[in-house]
Design a protein around this motif. Structure first.
Motif, PDB file in Angstrom:
ATOM      1  N   HIS A 154      67.140  56.068  23.230  1.00  0.00           N
ATOM      2  CA  HIS A 154      67.393  56.215  24.666  1.00  0.00           C
ATOM      3  C   HIS A 154      66.584  55.209  25.479  1.00  0.00           C
ATOM      4  CE1 HIS A 154      70.208  59.495  25.168  1.00  0.00           C
ATOM      5  NE2 HIS A 154      69.624  60.099  24.149  1.00  0.00           N
TER       6      HIS A 154
ATOM      7  N   PHE B  37      68.558  52.051  25.138  1.00  0.00           N
ATOM      8  CA  PHE B  37      69.795  52.121  25.914  1.00  0.00           C
ATOM      9  C   PHE B  37      69.520  52.004  27.416  1.00  0.00           C
ATOM     10  CE2 PHE B  37      71.631  54.754  22.241  1.00  0.00           C
ATOM     11  CZ  PHE B  37      72.230  53.638  21.665  1.00  0.00           C
TER      12      PHE B  37
ATOM     13  N   ARG C 261      78.039  59.114  18.271  1.00  0.00           N
ATOM     14  CA  ARG C 261      77.204  59.249  19.465  1.00  0.00           C
ATOM     15  C   ARG C 261      76.594  57.908  19.871  1.00  0.00           C
ATOM     16  NH1 ARG C 261      72.157  63.399  19.899  1.00  0.00           N
ATOM     17  NH2 ARG C 261      71.527  62.852  21.997  1.00  0.00           N
TER      18      ARG C 261
ATOM     19  N   HIS D  68      77.245  55.754  23.415  1.00  0.00           N
ATOM     20  CA  HIS D  68      76.227  55.150  24.287  1.00  0.00           C
ATOM     21  C   HIS D  68      76.538  53.675  24.551  1.00  0.00           C
ATOM     22  CE1 HIS D  68      73.073  58.110  25.091  1.00  0.00           C
ATOM     23  NE2 HIS D  68      73.372  58.626  23.914  1.00  0.00           N
TER      24      HIS D  68
ATOM     25  N   LYS E 214      79.270  53.358  26.979  1.00  0.00           N
ATOM     26  CA  LYS E 214      78.743  53.689  28.309  1.00  0.00           C
ATOM     27  C   LYS E 214      78.103  52.457  28.939  1.00  0.00           C
ATOM     28  CE  LYS E 214      74.785  55.782  29.825  1.00  0.00           C
ATOM     29  NZ  LYS E 214      73.653  56.596  29.574  1.00  0.00           N
TER      30      LYS E 214
ATOM     31  N   TRP F  13      79.199  58.226  31.434  1.00  0.00           N
ATOM     32  CA  TRP F  13      79.169  58.978  30.180  1.00  0.00           C
ATOM     33  C   TRP F  13      80.523  59.611  29.891  1.00  0.00           C
ATOM     34  CZ3 TRP F  13      76.467  58.930  25.998  1.00  0.00           C
ATOM     35  CH2 TRP F  13      76.589  59.963  25.080  1.00  0.00           C
TER      36      TRP F  13
END
Length: 177
Positions: free
Chosen positions: A58, A61, A102, A106, A109, A146
Motif C-alpha cells: 500500500h 501504491f 487484488r 490496485h 486503480k 477503486w
C-alpha cells in the motif's frame, strides 16, 4: 507449570511466558507460518505476515501516483518474488490467485487515477477496445477509482497479459529451482 518450574529452577533458564504455553496448532505462528484452520496438517501463511505485506504494498501504491505503471511493477516485483519464495510451503492455488487479482486491481486503480478526466478516460477506453458508448458511460459514472478498477470495462481494456508483459510477478506460479 511443572515443566516451567523445572526449567526455571533446575536448569536455571528463563521462560518467556508470552511465547511459551500450550495451544492448538492453528493458533500458533512460527516464522510467519501457521496451520490451516480447516486442515491442521496444512501449513499456510499467517495472517499477520499477509497484513505486513499489504502494508508494504500500500505504501508503494500510494507513492506510485504520478509515476509510470512500469516503475510500480518494477518496484513491487522483487518484493512479491521474495515473499512468495519464502512462503513456498503454502500451496493453496485459490488463495494465491486472489492475491494476484487484488494486486492487479490496485494497478488498474492507478491507471484509472492517472487518466484523471472523464474525457481522457473515455478516449483511452475506446483506444483499448471498449465500445464508444460503453466507454462514455463508464468514464462519467461518478464512481471512485477503486470501484471502476474492479469493473468489467477496466478488466476488458487492461488485460492481465499487459501486466505480465511489464514484468509483474505472479504469486500463483512458483518458480521451480
Amino acid at each position: 507449570t511443572n515443566i516451567t518450574k523445572y526449567v526455571e529452577e533446575t536448569l536455571k533458564l528463563r521462560v518467556n511466558r508470552d511465547k511459551s504455553g500450550t495451544f492448538r496448532p492453528r493458533d500458533s505462528v512460527f516464522l510467519g507460518y501457521t496451520f490451516s484452520k480447516a486442515d491442521c496438517t496444512r501449513i499456510v501463511v499467517a495472517q499477520k505476515s499477509v497484513k505486513r505485506l499489504w502494508t508494504k504494498l500500500h505504501k508503494i501504491f500510494n507513492t506510485a501516483r504520478g509515476t509510470s505503471l512500469g516503475w510500480t511493477i518494477k518496484t513491487i516485483t522483487p518484493i512479491l518474488r521474495g515473499w512468495r519464495n519464502y512462503y513456498r510451503l503454502d500451496d493453496r492455488k485459490k488463495y494465491w490467485e486472489e492475491m494476484d487479482k487484488r494486486i492487479r486491481h490496485h494497478l488498474r486503480k492507478l491507471i484509472w487515477i492517472a487518466w484523471k478526466k472523464p474525457k481522457t478516460r473515455e478516449r483511452n477506453l475506446v483506444k483499448l477496445g471498449i465500445d464508444p458508448e460503453r466507454a462514455w458511460k463508464s468514464s462519467g459514472n461518478g464512481r471512485g477509482a477503486w470501484w471502476n478498477s474492479g469493473q468489467s470495462h477496466m478488466n476488458q481494456a487492461i488485460k492481465n497479459d499487459r501486466f505480465v508483459r511489464l514484468g509483474l510477478y505472479s504469486l500463483r506460479f512458483m518458480e521451480i529451482r
